[in-house]
Every structure is written in C-alpha cells, then in structure tokens.
Design an enzyme around this catalytic site. Structure first.
Site, PDB file in Angstrom:
ATOM      1  N   HIS A 578       0.828  -1.209   0.000  1.00 32.88           N
ATOM      2  CA  HIS A 578       0.000   0.000   0.000  1.00 32.88           C
ATOM      3  C   HIS A 578       0.862   1.259   0.000  1.00 32.88           C
ATOM      4  O   HIS A 578       0.858   2.022  -0.965  1.00 32.88           O
ATOM      5  CB  HIS A 578      -0.937  -0.016   1.220  1.00 32.88           C
ATOM      6  CG  HIS A 578      -1.795   1.199   1.326  1.00 32.88           C
ATOM      7  ND1 HIS A 578      -2.225   1.714   2.526  1.00 32.88           N
ATOM      8  CD2 HIS A 578      -2.290   2.032   0.375  1.00 32.88           C
ATOM      9  CE1 HIS A 578      -2.955   2.790   2.312  1.00 32.88           C
ATOM     10  NE2 HIS A 578      -3.015   3.012   1.021  1.00 32.88           N
ATOM     11  N   HIS A 583       1.657   4.710  -2.975  1.00 31.56           N
ATOM     12  CA  HIS A 583       1.888   6.095  -2.538  1.00 31.56           C
ATOM     13  C   HIS A 583       3.287   6.584  -2.902  1.00 31.56           C
ATOM     14  O   HIS A 583       3.454   7.518  -3.690  1.00 31.56           O
ATOM     15  CB  HIS A 583       1.684   6.203  -1.020  1.00 31.56           C
ATOM     16  CG  HIS A 583       0.263   6.191  -0.588  1.00 31.56           C
ATOM     17  ND1 HIS A 583      -0.422   7.328  -0.233  1.00 31.56           N
ATOM     18  CD2 HIS A 583      -0.615   5.167  -0.443  1.00 31.56           C
ATOM     19  CE1 HIS A 583      -1.661   7.024   0.106  1.00 31.56           C
ATOM     20  NE2 HIS A 583      -1.805   5.713  -0.009  1.00 31.56           N
ATOM     21  N   HIS A 770      -4.491   0.921  -6.062  1.00 33.60           N
ATOM     22  CA  HIS A 770      -4.597   1.567  -4.759  1.00 33.60           C
ATOM     23  C   HIS A 770      -5.947   1.300  -4.118  1.00 33.60           C
ATOM     24  O   HIS A 770      -6.035   1.026  -2.910  1.00 33.60           O
ATOM     25  CB  HIS A 770      -4.371   3.079  -4.878  1.00 33.60           C
ATOM     26  CG  HIS A 770      -4.557   3.793  -3.579  1.00 33.60           C
ATOM     27  ND1 HIS A 770      -5.713   4.471  -3.259  1.00 33.60           N
ATOM     28  CD2 HIS A 770      -3.751   3.907  -2.495  1.00 33.60           C
ATOM     29  CE1 HIS A 770      -5.606   4.977  -2.042  1.00 33.60           C
ATOM     30  NE2 HIS A 770      -4.431   4.652  -1.555  1.00 33.60           N
ATOM     31  N   ASN A 774      -6.679  -0.322  -0.428  1.00 30.14           N
ATOM     32  CA  ASN A 774      -6.962   0.702   0.584  1.00 30.14           C
ATOM     33  C   ASN A 774      -8.347   0.633   1.203  1.00 30.14           C
ATOM     34  O   ASN A 774      -8.491   0.678   2.417  1.00 30.14           O
ATOM     35  CB  ASN A 774      -6.754   2.095  -0.011  1.00 30.14           C
ATOM     36  CG  ASN A 774      -6.933   3.187   1.022  1.00 30.14           C
ATOM     37  OD1 ASN A 774      -6.105   3.377   1.911  1.00 30.14           O
ATOM     38  ND2 ASN A 774      -8.032   3.914   0.918  1.00 30.14           N
ATOM     39  N   ILE A 919      -6.095   9.138  -0.500  1.00 33.35           N
ATOM     40  CA  ILE A 919      -6.280   8.922   0.932  1.00 33.35           C
ATOM     41  C   ILE A 919      -5.346   7.817   1.375  1.00 33.35           C
ATOM     42  O   ILE A 919      -4.909   7.004   0.539  1.00 33.35           O
ATOM     43  CB  ILE A 919      -7.747   8.552   1.284  1.00 33.35           C
ATOM     44  CG1 ILE A 919      -7.982   8.501   2.789  1.00 33.35           C
ATOM     45  CG2 ILE A 919      -8.119   7.239   0.635  1.00 33.35           C
ATOM     46  CD1 ILE A 919      -7.811   9.810   3.505  1.00 33.35           C
TER      47      ILE A 919
END
Length: 919
Positions: A578, A583, A770, A774, A919
C-alpha cells in the site's frame, strides 16, 4: 451534445448494457502478441479522421474570411481606386468562474471585505489575453490590452459556491487565436480560479480550465499563466506560446533553494529525512531513507532547516500544522473537512482509553468486549460520556457534537463480521482473503517444495532451510502426492519469510512486540476454493510448523499461528504494497510530471486526474503515519523498523516493469500467457476476484490510454523526439528513483507501445491497484482478531513455562497476544479514516469539467466511451457477486468482492475506484 454531457456530469448518462460482450467499446478489443513486459496490446478506437485536426482541434484559429470581414476599406483622398486595409479593433468577453469557500474564519472574512473595498479603488484582478501568434514587429506574442474583472466588490458577499465575473478584452482582427491568459491578483487574499471562457472569436468559445489558486501579487509578484485546453506537443507549440510554455515550467521547478512557503507552487525532490525527531529524543531518531544504505523513492522537497542534533535530518512540522506541498496539491475544502472530521474521531477514540486506562484492563477479556466497541461505544461503555465533554478542554467543534457523541464515539461494525460474526475463524475465510481480501497481491504459486529462501546463506547459513516436509501437508491434498499437487498447480503460498527474518531479532527485542517470519501453504480444492494446510513459523535460529488442528490444544495453537500470519500480512500490506508501491513510488512520477510536462502537453492532460491529492496525502503520512512514533510504528509489529522493511522491499523486490497487473500475475505464477483467453492470460485460480475484476479495469484503462496516445503520436519518432516527455521519464527514473537509476529493468520510452505500457501502469497503480489495497482496511481490519496489526506474544511450546497458562486459559492467552485496547482503538480509528471516501471524490471514468478538459472534441468523445465501459464493468462485477459458482465472492456469510467496483457513495463502503491515490 457536449453541453448536455457537461450538465449530466458523469458516466451515468450512458445506458449500461448488462453484457460486456455486447459493449461497442469491448467489441473493438482484440488481443495481439504480448510485448516483453507482458503488457497487453489492444486496438483502440478508430480516430483516423481526427489526425488533421490535431493542431486545431475543436478550437479553430480565426479564419482568413473572418479577418477579411473585420477589415474595412477606405478610399484614400488622393487614390480614389486604391484599397487601404486597416485592422479593426473589437471586443471579446471573458467569463471567469471563481470558487468560494463554504466557511471562512474571521481573518479571512476581514481580508475579503478589505479586498472588496480596495477593488473599488483600482487594486483589481487584471487579465491579459495572449495570442498563439507572434507580432512580426516585436517578435513577442501578441497581447490584448489589460482587462479588469468587473463587479468583484458587488459580489464579495455572495454565498454561492461559484461566482462568475466578467471582463472585456480589446483585440484587433489580426490577433489570431487565444492561447494563454495571464492573471494578476492585486488583492491581499488568494482565490481559487476554476475556469475562464472567452467568447467573441469566430472559432467559438475558448476554454481555459484553470483549477488553481491565484496568489496575491504581494506574495508572488509574477503573473499567473494559464493555457487554453488545446493540447500541443512541444514541437507543435505555436510560436506565441513557446516562451510562456518554458517560463511556466521554470516557475514550477524553482531553483532548489530555500524553505518553501505554503503558498508556493514549486515541485522538487528530496530524500525522506524528516521521519525522525531527534531534537525531542534520541529514541525518535530515524535514518534517512533514500540513498545507498536505505534506498527509497524521493518525496516532495520542503527545504526546512536541519534539526539541531542531526544535520542530515530535516526539522519536523508536527500536527496540526500543515506540511508543505505545492498550493494546488492541497486538499480542497470538502476533502479537508472530511479528513479533519475523521481525525477528530480518531483523536477522541484514542483519548478515551488513554484517559481511562486505570478503569479498563489493558487487554480484552473476551470477544464480548470487542463487540461492545460497535454496540455501545467507548464513552457509553465507561459511563463517562457526559463527564468527558464537561471536564476536558476539547475543541469547540466537539462540544457542538455532544448530542451525537454516542455515534461519534461508536465504531461501525466491520463488514467481515456483519454477515457472519464467526466467519473470520474459518480456515476457508482465512484462505479466501489471500485472493479477495485487502492484500490479494502476495499469494504465489509454489514451484518448489519445500520453499527456498533468497536470503544470503553466508549470513544466515542453514537456518534458511525450511522446516516444511511432505508429511506436514500430504494428508490435506485430496489424495494427491505433493509432486502431483505441484504439477497440477494446486499448491500456493503466502511467503513472508525473507521479508521479516532479517529484522526479527530487533523486532522481538522491542517492548510488547513478538513476531515470526511466516510461510503459509494453501491448497486449491476441486471447488476452486483455497484451504490452508500448513504454517511455518520462523525465528532466526529455530522453526516450527503448525498444521490444521486435531484437538482443543492444537485448535488454539492454529488460531494463534493464523493471527501471526495476519500480523505479517498486515505489515507487508501497509508498508510495502500500500504505502510503498502505490503512494511513495508514484510520487516521483507526479513531481516530474509537473516539472517537465507543460499543462499544454497531451500526456499531462491524460495524467492530471490521476495525480490529484497524492502529494498532500503523502505529506500527511510522513507527518502522522510513517513518522517516528506515528501510527504505523505504534500499531504494527515492525515498530520503528517498519520503514526499513519497506526500504528493503524497494531495494530487493520493487520493479516498475512488474507493477502492471498482467506482469505481476505472471511473476507470482498466478497466471500464464494464453492468447485464447479474454485478456491474454489464463488464471491458475480461476475464481480469483482481485485478478478477475482487475483485468477488466486494466484492459479498459489500457484501451483508453492507447486510444489517447495514438491520437497524438501517429509517428513513432514523435515519442523519441518529444523533449518534455523524455525529460519527464528520465527525471522520474534518474532523480525520483535515483537508487534504481542503473537498473536494467526500466522499460525504454521509444515507441508508442512503450508509452502506452508506462502510462497504463501508472494509471493502474493510482486508481484500481490503490483502491483494491486501501478501501477494505476498516471493513476487514476493523475487527482486529481477523488481521491483528501486531502480536505481543509468541506461541509457547510444551517446554516453556508460558505453556501452562496457555493451556489453563487459551482465550485469555489469545487476547494477551493481540493488540491492547489502546492499540486496537487507535488502529481502528486510523483505518476507518483511510477507508473513507470524501464527498468530492472523483472516480475512474469521471473528470472535472468532462466536456472541456481538453480542446480535442474527438478525445472528449473517446473519454465518454471509456466512461461507458467503466459502467459496464461495474454491472459485470455486480453480476459476478451474485453468481453462486464463484464461491470466493458469493455464499453464506461471504462478502461480495466490491473493491474494484468503480463507483461509491461517500464514507466507508468497501468499494469505489478513485482516479488517484487520494487517501
């Protein structure tokens, strides 16, 4: 039609076919031979009629006929029959849309009124229109006379979300087509400029999608430059825009010096040197991530000065103070409010157990205490709900929520226990989550049994040898031998041995942390489901194997072993798959895109929605999640060594050419190339929800990207000679991923296929990948026994003194091994935040201003086709989730797999694929 689409706004204006096979978008797909990087090649829309319109698009230049009509003829007094042509001046109108804040503090309101007053006396917002043509006399771009926004002071009290202002430009008939506009803000307060539309040219309305904060001239003296929505490759840039194009990129790159102000729009690179806080305590010192010792992607530079005690570490900014990201990357108001509300909820959830630690035992006594978190809420449970709001100096916003505080401080029931309270205990559910849970990207096919480590034998020696034997699993293979199970692709594994083993001595020396390096062997049944058949638990100098239970004692040992696997899984999921892979690894591509790709560049326009909010959420993560003593260090087994595990994964495992879905599935042995299959792949676990749904989205993204890229690069040489494109990719690698700059696995960027492959991978990572990793965090992880983020005790064997207490009260021992009440509630509050969609989320197949984001009408139509295809995929996913033959997503108590379902309502929904890592 375009206006209708703009009004309707989203893909929902299309009729969605219930069958993907009947989709006109899908019918254009044809599988070709795969490239070396296993990216599928799919035929795009036929856009051949558009080639001639590339340089003009939907906004055509002023025609010669128009110029002639705007000229008047006069007869000279002494030359009665001679025509003297003169350029006529005429006016064009600008409509400027400014977005208001919903809520302003007292200072903002005061400055707003002051600006309204000073606007009356000439401190205005001033615009200047710039042509795509150069004036042959001055060799400078042709410019209009400056124009002032009208009625700013009159509309200063407007409560509307969007306020429209007008301005008039005077230009002459030789002005040509507008290509840019400059904005000077002579007020004191910044404002958000959404778009500008120019009316009055023969070509029709000219659109400038701005979506940017315009700072006061007092803070930023330079004029802001905005370009029309017409895309141009660098080599096709009209002469009047070339200098401005380069100037704007120089502004965005900055000079690499000084500390950044929050109002700046400067994109630059730096290492992760702000994770620790050595000025507070030596225990909070952390190494620099990014460099030879701890390779890591680069992050956005802030330029803060170094700490007093460590000159290579950057001074931290602690919450609630904001971290710098370029102004346009900061959360917009609705996103900021949603995030702030989630933070408030997290603060309150953490505050209660820390204040009342003396009242509650630190450990959960039984499953009922966990259940009470969802039924009663912490304050109600403790009977201090009213007292807390009276006695503690909480923010004013909290006191206004007193009446609803029961709901504010009660956790929603996670989905994993909403359909079947005991589903998490079942072995089949434990295995199902490896392919349909929140971390479905670690499972791999077993090719050698027992498994073999890739760690250095000179360091670890014989301790790397697996303790697994055929005897451990032979009785669970439905009559097959181990060799037969291997040959028929029936054995799979979730292997965290090499990830954790190098860190175990240090992790297990931490207070309240105990971990193994685990391997879980899974068998594929004839029904297409998986079952765990053995768990190997490794310590640096010992190993043990736990198999499915045969009595009461082995039942609890098995449950503890599964909990340790879940803890390993939670750490790798959060730190590697993740945080790192979506990110952190995307940030260099985003920084470089802003630095090297002009807003005029078609590839920038393609990437734009997939970069939204990522720099801001990554900055927040550096401040509160991956920082020293942050949430990940506090709540996950790896503690302060979490980022070192992430850095090791970046060094040894991460490869950009393997980040696309087809390549990743083949790398893990979960699929093999097969041109007869719909996506060119044969899945070895046919009912693999993550892969099944992911391939639908991957193919749609790839087709859309190919359609777009081939539109602007009809000649392969255009890719090689595109200086901005090549600079973007080169800087992303050589600066943004500097620690891998010499790797031989980076894809080349020489052909259209190369570009399609690279962009498809980036869009996939930012959106579907993602989302899959997530938005299930609270629905699956909010019930901590299902996937404990940390474990506090090892599993005792019969020779150890703890074994007696384990046998005496196994449930108590189980809960003493799980996170404490404080750790649990803190973790739950954070993953609740991370799983929440904000109201302004933009989902795949959607775009801001969908009909004017580009001036290329054919591409707008192609995008609506992509949007319609996303709608059909959503229907197909809904259909699959109701198919009883798909046992890994349908059945009694089984959660449907919706993490790839494109749309979502706001909140925690366990579905929805936003365009970006937001997020």
């Amino acid at each position: 039609m375009a206006l209708a689409k703009e009004i309707m706004g989203s893909r929902l204006i299309f009729e969605r076919s219930s069958s993907l096979a009947s989709s006109p978008f899908q019918s254009r797909l044809s599988i070709k031979k795969k490239t070396q990087r296993t990216q599928l090649s799919i035929n795009p829309f036929d856009l051949s009629p558009m080639k001639a319109a590339i340089s003009g698009g939907v906004v055509a230049a002023i025609s010669e006929d128009l110029v002639k009509t705007l000229r008047f003829k006069t007869l000279g007094r002494n030359q009665e029959n001679e025509e003297v042509e003169k350029a006529v001046q005429f006016k064009v109108r600008a409509v400027v849309t400014v977005r208001n804040k919903n809520k302003e503090d007292f200072k903002e309101t005061l400055v707003k009124h002051l600006d309204a007053f000073t606007d009356k006396i000439g401190r205005n917002v001033v615009l200047e229109l710039i042509s795509i043509q150069v004036d042959p006399k001055t060799n400078e771009p042709k410019k209009s006379k400056p124009a002032v926004l009208k009625d700013w002071s009159k509309k200063s009290n407007s409560k509307a979300e969007k306020v429209h202002y007008a301005a008039e430009f005077t230009v002459d008939s030789a002005f040509g087509l507008p290509g840019a506009i400059t904005v000077t803000n002579k007020h004191q307060k910044e404002f958000f400029l959404e778009n500008i539309t120019i009316e009055g040219f023969a070509c029709g309305p000219v659109h400038f999608p701005c979506n940017s904060w315009v700072q006061s001239q007092n803070d930023h003296p330079s004029k802001r430059i905005f370009f029309t929505n017409q895309p141009y490759l660098p080599s096709e840039t009209p002469s009047g825009l070339r200098t401005l194009r380069e100037q704007e990129l120089e502004n965005l790159r900055g000079n690499g010096k000084g500390e950044r102000k929050l109002s700046d729009r400067i994109y630059d690179f730096d290492v992760y040197n702000d994770i620790g806080n050595p000025d507070i305590s030596t225990e909070l010192a952390r190494p620099v991530f990014g460099g030879r010792e701890f390779p890591y992607p680069r992050r956005c530079r802030t330029g803060r000065r170094s700490t007093d005690t460590d000159l290579v570490s950057e001074r931290r900014v602690e919450k609630p103070l904001p971290m710098y990201v370029p102004r346009d990357e900061q959360f917009e108001e609705s996103k900021k409010n949603t995030f702030a509300a989630c933070r408030l909820k997290a603060v309150l959830h953490n505050l209660v157990p820390s204040l009342k630690a003396s009242i509650l035992a630190e450990d959960f006594a039984n499953f009922g205490e966990i259940d009470s978190l969802y039924k009663e809420g912490l304050l109600l449970k403790l009977g201090i709900q009213d007292d807390m709001f009276k006695k503690f100096p909480l923010p004013k916003i909290v006191t206004t929520l007193q009446k609803s505080s029961e709901g504010l401080l009660r956790y929603d029931t996670p989905k994993i226990v909403s359909k079947d309270k005991y589903a998490w205990l079942r072995d089949d559910e434990f295995a199902r989550q490896a392919i349909a849970g929140i971390n479905p990207v670690n499972i791999e096919r077993v090719t050698t049994y027992p498994p073999v480590s890739n760690l250095d034998r000179e360091i670890y020696g014989s301790h790397l040898d697996s303790a697994l034997t055929e005897d451990h699993i032979i009785g669970h293979l439905d009559g097959l031998s181990v060799q037969q199970a291997l040959e028929t692709n029936r054995l799979f594994m979730v292997d965290y041995h090499d990830t954790y083993l190098p860190f175990l001595d240090r992790i297990n020396a931490l207070d309240g942390r105990k971990a193994y390096a685990t391997r879980t062997i899974l068998f594929l049944t004839r029904l297409g489901t998986l079952k765990p058949v053995a768990i190997e638990l490794s310590l640096p100098k010992s190993k043990r194997v736990v198999t499915p239970p045969i009595d009461a004692t082995s039942h609890w040992t098995w449950q503890l072993a599964k909990a340790h696997v879940g803890s390993n899984d939670a750490g790798v999921h959060q730190l590697v798959n993740h945080w790192l892979r979506t990110h952190a690894c995307l940030e260099p591509f985003i920084l470089s895109a802003h630095r090297q790709l002009s807003a005029l560049h078609p590839i920038y326009k393609l990437l734009d929605p997939h970069m939204r909010y990522t720099l801001e959420i990554n900055a927040v993560a550096r401040q509160t999640l991956v920082s020293a003593d942050g949430v990940i260090e506090s709540c996950f087994t790896a503690g302060q060594y979490g980022l070192e595990i992430s850095a090791a994964a970046y060094k040894n495992q991460w490869r950009f050419d393997m980040e696309g879905l087809p390549a990743d599935l083949i790398r893990r042995g979960m699929a093999v190339p097969d041109p007869t299959q719909p996506h060119g792949l044969k899945l070895l676990v046919e009912d693999y929800p993550y892969a099944n749904d992911g391939l639908l989205l991957w193919s749609a993204i790839q087709t859309w990207v190919r359609t777009y890229v081939e539109r602007y690069y009809p000649n392969p040489n255009l890719v090689k000679t595109d200086k901005e494109l090549q600079a973007w990719y080169s800087e992303s690698i050589n600066v943004g991923h500097a620690d891998h700059r010499d790797a031989d696995w980076w894809p080349e960027l020489s052909t259209v296929d190369d570009l399609v492959s690279i962009i498809t991978t980036i869009v996939w990572l930012a959106s579907a990948q993602h989302a899959a990793l997530n938005f299930g965090q609270y629905p699956y992880g909010g019930y901590v026994p299902n996937r404990p983020p940390l474990m506090r005790q090892l599993i005792p064997d019969e020779s150890e003194p703890e074994f007696a207490s384990f046998v005496e009260d196994p449930q108590k021992y189980f809960f003493s091994s799980l996170p404490s009440l404080l750790q649990t509630t803190k973790f739950m509050a954070v993953v609740d935040t991370l799983s929440t969609h904000s109201p302004d989320e933009e989902y795949i197949g959607e775009r801001q201003q969908p009909s004017i984001w580009t001036g290329d009408a054919e591409i707008v139509d192609a995008f609506y086709g992509f949007s319609a295809e996303i709608g059909r995929i959503e229907q197909e996913i809904e259909k699959r989730n109701k198919d009883p033959s798909r046992r890994n997503r349908c059945g009694a108590g089984v959660l449907p797999y919706e993490l790839m379902a494109p749309s979502s309502e706001p909140g925690v929904t366990c579905r929805g694929v936003p365009n970006s890592v937001s997020i």
